[in-house]
Design a protein around this motif. Structure first.
Motif, PDB file in Angstrom:
ATOM      1  N   SER A  99       0.829  -1.213   0.000  1.00  0.00           N
ATOM      2  CA  SER A  99       0.000   0.000   0.000  1.00  0.00           C
ATOM      3  C   SER A  99       0.858   1.255   0.000  1.00  0.00           C
ATOM      4  CB  SER A  99      -0.912   0.004   1.232  1.00  0.00           C
ATOM      5  OG  SER A  99      -1.836  -1.061   1.180  1.00  0.00           O
ATOM      6  N   ILE A 100       1.906   1.259   0.801  1.00  0.00           N
ATOM      7  CA  ILE A 100       2.797   2.424   0.854  1.00  0.00           C
ATOM      8  C   ILE A 100       3.433   2.675  -0.508  1.00  0.00           C
ATOM      9  CG2 ILE A 100       4.958   3.305   1.845  1.00  0.00           C
ATOM     10  CD1 ILE A 100       4.179   1.890   4.457  1.00  0.00           C
ATOM     11  N   THR A 101       3.863   1.614  -1.157  1.00  0.00           N
ATOM     12  CA  THR A 101       4.468   1.742  -2.486  1.00  0.00           C
ATOM     13  C   THR A 101       3.477   2.332  -3.486  1.00  0.00           C
ATOM     14  OG1 THR A 101       5.924  -0.150  -2.071  1.00  0.00           O
ATOM     15  CG2 THR A 101       5.599   0.488  -4.366  1.00  0.00           C
ATOM     16  N   GLU A 102       2.218   1.880  -3.408  1.00  0.00           N
ATOM     17  CA  GLU A 102       1.186   2.406  -4.308  1.00  0.00           C
ATOM     18  C   GLU A 102       1.009   3.916  -4.095  1.00  0.00           C
ATOM     19  OE1 GLU A 102      -0.113   0.809  -6.673  1.00  0.00           O
ATOM     20  OE2 GLU A 102      -0.304  -1.304  -6.182  1.00  0.00           O
ATOM     21  N   PHE A 103       0.974   4.349  -2.844  1.00  0.00           N
ATOM     22  CA  PHE A 103       0.797   5.766  -2.565  1.00  0.00           C
ATOM     23  C   PHE A 103       2.028   6.575  -2.969  1.00  0.00           C
ATOM     24  CE2 PHE A 103      -2.590   4.322   0.402  1.00  0.00           C
ATOM     25  CZ  PHE A 103      -3.611   5.124  -0.072  1.00  0.00           C
ATOM     26  N   LEU A 104       3.214   5.996  -2.802  1.00  0.00           N
ATOM     27  CA  LEU A 104       4.440   6.693  -3.216  1.00  0.00           C
ATOM     28  C   LEU A 104       4.453   6.931  -4.723  1.00  0.00           C
ATOM     29  CD1 LEU A 104       7.098   4.835  -1.025  1.00  0.00           C
ATOM     30  CD2 LEU A 104       6.569   7.284  -0.925  1.00  0.00           C
ATOM     31  N   ASN A 105       3.803   6.059  -5.474  1.00  0.00           N
ATOM     32  CA  ASN A 105       3.765   6.175  -6.936  1.00  0.00           C
ATOM     33  C   ASN A 105       2.516   6.899  -7.427  1.00  0.00           C
ATOM     34  OD1 ASN A 105       6.211   4.780  -7.304  1.00  0.00           O
ATOM     35  ND2 ASN A 105       5.181   2.800  -7.151  1.00  0.00           N
ATOM     36  N   SER A 106       1.845   7.598  -6.522  1.00  0.00           N
ATOM     37  CA  SER A 106       0.619   8.310  -6.877  1.00  0.00           C
ATOM     38  C   SER A 106       0.795   9.804  -6.638  1.00  0.00           C
ATOM     39  CB  SER A 106      -0.547   7.783  -6.029  1.00  0.00           C
ATOM     40  OG  SER A 106      -0.445   8.263  -4.691  1.00  0.00           O
ATOM     41  N   GLN A 107      -0.300  10.538  -6.737  1.00  0.00           N
ATOM     42  CA  GLN A 107      -0.254  11.977  -6.506  1.00  0.00           C
ATOM     43  C   GLN A 107      -0.398  12.331  -5.025  1.00  0.00           C
ATOM     44  OE1 GLN A 107      -3.303  13.589  -9.085  1.00  0.00           O
ATOM     45  NE2 GLN A 107      -1.987  13.490 -10.881  1.00  0.00           N
ATOM     46  N   TYR A 108      -0.551  11.326  -4.181  1.00  0.00           N
ATOM     47  CA  TYR A 108      -0.629  11.572  -2.744  1.00  0.00           C
ATOM     48  C   TYR A 108       0.743  12.021  -2.223  1.00  0.00           C
ATOM     49  CZ  TYR A 108      -5.295   9.634  -1.918  1.00  0.00           C
ATOM     50  OH  TYR A 108      -6.652   9.423  -1.899  1.00  0.00           O
ATOM     51  N   SER A 109       0.729  12.857  -1.201  1.00  0.00           N
ATOM     52  CA  SER A 109       1.965  13.335  -0.592  1.00  0.00           C
ATOM     53  C   SER A 109       2.279  12.495   0.651  1.00  0.00           C
ATOM     54  CB  SER A 109       1.836  14.813  -0.208  1.00  0.00           C
ATOM     55  OG  SER A 109       2.979  15.256   0.492  1.00  0.00           O
ATOM     56  N   VAL A 110       3.317  11.670   0.559  1.00  0.00           N
ATOM     57  CA  VAL A 110       3.745  10.833   1.688  1.00  0.00           C
ATOM     58  C   VAL A 110       4.732  11.640   2.530  1.00  0.00           C
ATOM     59  CG1 VAL A 110       4.876   8.697   2.392  1.00  0.00           C
ATOM     60  CG2 VAL A 110       3.424   8.730   0.345  1.00  0.00           C
ATOM     61  N   GLN A 111       4.390  11.895   3.787  1.00  0.00           N
ATOM     62  CA  GLN A 111       5.205  12.739   4.655  1.00  0.00           C
ATOM     63  C   GLN A 111       6.346  11.967   5.320  1.00  0.00           C
ATOM     64  OE1 GLN A 111       4.529  16.121   4.858  1.00  0.00           O
ATOM     65  NE2 GLN A 111       3.059  15.651   3.247  1.00  0.00           N
ATOM     66  N   SER A 112       6.010  10.806   5.894  1.00  0.00           N
ATOM     67  CA  SER A 112       7.023  10.030   6.604  1.00  0.00           C
ATOM     68  C   SER A 112       6.636   8.559   6.646  1.00  0.00           C
ATOM     69  CB  SER A 112       7.220  10.564   8.027  1.00  0.00           C
ATOM     70  OG  SER A 112       5.982  10.596   8.721  1.00  0.00           O
ATOM     71  N   ILE A 113       7.648   7.703   6.822  1.00  0.00           N
ATOM     72  CA  ILE A 113       7.443   6.255   6.858  1.00  0.00           C
ATOM     73  C   ILE A 113       8.145   5.698   8.087  1.00  0.00           C
ATOM     74  CG2 ILE A 113       7.822   4.067   5.639  1.00  0.00           C
ATOM     75  CD1 ILE A 113       7.928   5.704   3.033  1.00  0.00           C
ATOM     76  N   TYR A 114       7.454   4.842   8.814  1.00  0.00           N
ATOM     77  CA  TYR A 114       8.000   4.185  10.002  1.00  0.00           C
ATOM     78  C   TYR A 114       8.086   2.700   9.681  1.00  0.00           C
ATOM     79  CZ  TYR A 114       6.735   8.676  11.920  1.00  0.00           C
ATOM     80  OH  TYR A 114       6.624  10.031  12.127  1.00  0.00           O
ATOM     81  N   CYS A 115       9.313   2.164   9.684  1.00  0.00           N
ATOM     82  CA  CYS A 115       9.520   0.847   9.105  1.00  0.00           C
ATOM     83  C   CYS A 115      10.479  -0.008   9.943  1.00  0.00           C
ATOM     84  CB  CYS A 115      10.079   1.026   7.685  1.00  0.00           C
ATOM     85  SG  CYS A 115      10.167  -0.481   6.712  1.00  0.00           S
ATOM     86  N   LEU A 116      10.215  -1.318   9.954  1.00  0.00           N
ATOM     87  CA  LEU A 116      11.146  -2.242  10.586  1.00  0.00           C
ATOM     88  C   LEU A 116      12.449  -2.254   9.794  1.00  0.00           C
ATOM     89  CD1 LEU A 116       8.766  -5.271  11.347  1.00  0.00           C
ATOM     90  CD2 LEU A 116       9.433  -3.412  12.896  1.00  0.00           C
ATOM     91  N   ALA A 117      13.561  -2.400  10.475  1.00  0.00           N
ATOM     92  CA  ALA A 117      14.880  -2.295   9.841  1.00  0.00           C
ATOM     93  C   ALA A 117      15.042  -3.236   8.650  1.00  0.00           C
ATOM     94  CB  ALA A 117      15.967  -2.571  10.878  1.00  0.00           C
ATOM     95  N   ALA A 118      14.572  -4.467   8.796  1.00  0.00           N
ATOM     96  CA  ALA A 118      14.762  -5.464   7.741  1.00  0.00           C
ATOM     97  C   ALA A 118      14.010  -5.124   6.456  1.00  0.00           C
ATOM     98  CB  ALA A 118      14.313  -6.842   8.250  1.00  0.00           C
ATOM     99  N   HIS A 119      13.021  -4.248   6.553  1.00  0.00           N
ATOM    100  CA  HIS A 119      12.185  -3.952   5.385  1.00  0.00           C
ATOM    101  C   HIS A 119      12.498  -2.605   4.747  1.00  0.00           C
ATOM    102  CE1 HIS A 119       9.513  -7.415   5.985  1.00  0.00           C
ATOM    103  NE2 HIS A 119       9.696  -7.197   7.283  1.00  0.00           N
ATOM    104  N   ILE A 120      13.356  -1.810   5.363  1.00  0.00           N
ATOM    105  CA  ILE A 120      13.705  -0.511   4.784  1.00  0.00           C
ATOM    106  C   ILE A 120      14.299  -0.647   3.373  1.00  0.00           C
ATOM    107  CG2 ILE A 120      15.275   1.460   5.008  1.00  0.00           C
ATOM    108  CD1 ILE A 120      14.757   1.436   8.009  1.00  0.00           C
ATOM    109  N   PRO A 121      15.159  -1.640   3.112  1.00  0.00           N
ATOM    110  CA  PRO A 121      15.698  -1.784   1.748  1.00  0.00           C
ATOM    111  C   PRO A 121      14.634  -2.073   0.687  1.00  0.00           C
ATOM    112  CG  PRO A 121      17.050  -2.976   3.328  1.00  0.00           C
ATOM    113  CD  PRO A 121      15.807  -2.578   4.047  1.00  0.00           C
ATOM    114  N   LYS A 122      13.454  -2.520   1.103  1.00  0.00           N
ATOM    115  CA  LYS A 122      12.382  -2.850   0.154  1.00  0.00           C
ATOM    116  C   LYS A 122      11.629  -1.609  -0.322  1.00  0.00           C
ATOM    117  CE  LYS A 122      11.550  -7.359   2.312  1.00  0.00           C
ATOM    118  NZ  LYS A 122      10.527  -8.225   2.978  1.00  0.00           N
ATOM    119  N   LEU A 123      11.853  -0.475   0.349  1.00  0.00           N
ATOM    120  CA  LEU A 123      11.168   0.753  -0.046  1.00  0.00           C
ATOM    121  C   LEU A 123      11.687   1.243  -1.390  1.00  0.00           C
ATOM    122  CD1 LEU A 123      11.209   2.676   3.357  1.00  0.00           C
ATOM    123  CD2 LEU A 123       9.168   1.852   2.167  1.00  0.00           C
TER     124      LEU A 123
END
Length: 222
Positions: free
Chosen positions: A3-27
């Motif tokens: 879902s976060i990836t979908e919003f990042l690729n849209s016209q929505y403005s993503v302000q901040s992301i809180y993520c587990l360390a192991a998944h940060i490279p997947k962003l």
């Protein structure tokens, strides 16, 4: 993360992301304005509205509400929701319409808020593509000359309906269906026939069946 990836690729403005360390490279690649914070599982549990949060949470800016006049039917069929209360149903309807290529929903004021966390979660990112607006349905539909289809128990068999290229498809609330004042504006009642004994279909399932039939008829036409 999807879902976060979908919003990042849209016209929505993503302000901040809180993520587990192991998944940060997947962003996906982020702009300098978008901040990423590494958090623990316990942190996610504290800040999430879910009992069992997934690997990441994002804060987005809610955009200015779409003017429903821009979502009115022109060369397409627009879905209209009258009093849908369950957030899971609204989220599933948004996701279903996205799958079938419908991009607009107009909701009555008493329909559940589209930015309810459970709605957003249920859309699985489809909210990034489907436009949603809230409007006085009586005012909207009473001024329309296009056909207005309503899912009712005493309508025409949906498998016999010749869907047009533009108009409105109205779905009612889970408990009461389409309200009396909106039912009076329906120009063609549509029924999904059944052979069982339950009194009604889930509204999200009804939406999926309507989408399937509309696309099937359009496929045959083409």
């Amino acid at each position: 993360m999807k879902s976060i990836t979908e919003f990042l690729n849209s016209q929505y403005s993503v302000q901040s992301i809180y993520c587990l360390a192991a998944h940060i490279p997947k962003l996906p690649k982020l702009s300098q304005k978008q901040k990423v914070f590494e958090v623990s599982e316990q942190d996610l549990i504290k800040i999430s509205t879910l009992k069992t949060p997934q690997e990441a949470l994002a804060i987005l800016e809610i955009p200015k509400e779409d003017d429903f006049t821009r979502l009115k039917a022109k060369e397409e069929l627009v879905f209209v929701l009258d009093g849908v209360q369950d957030p899971g149903n609204l989220g599933t309807i948004i996701r279903t319409l996205d799958w079938f290529g419908f991009g607009k929903i107009i909701c009555s004021p008493d329909t559940v808020e589209v930015y309810n966390p459970k709605v957003v979660q249920a859309t699985m990112g489809s909210l990034a593509r489907v436009k949603v607006a809230y409007a006085d349905l009586k005012e909207l539909l009473s001024e329309e000359k296009l056909p207005i289809y309503g899912t009712l128990l005493d309508g025409k068999n949906i498998f016999e309906v010749k869907w047009p290229s533009s108009g409105y498809v109205v779905l009612g609330s889970e408990g009461n269906g389409i309200s009396k004042e909106i039912k009076a504006l329906v120009t063609e009642a549509v029924t999904i026939p059944g052979a069982g004994h339950t009194e009604s279909l889930n509204v999200a399932i009804s939406a999926a069946i309507c989408c399937t039939e509309i696309k099937r008829i359009n496929y045959i036409k083409n």
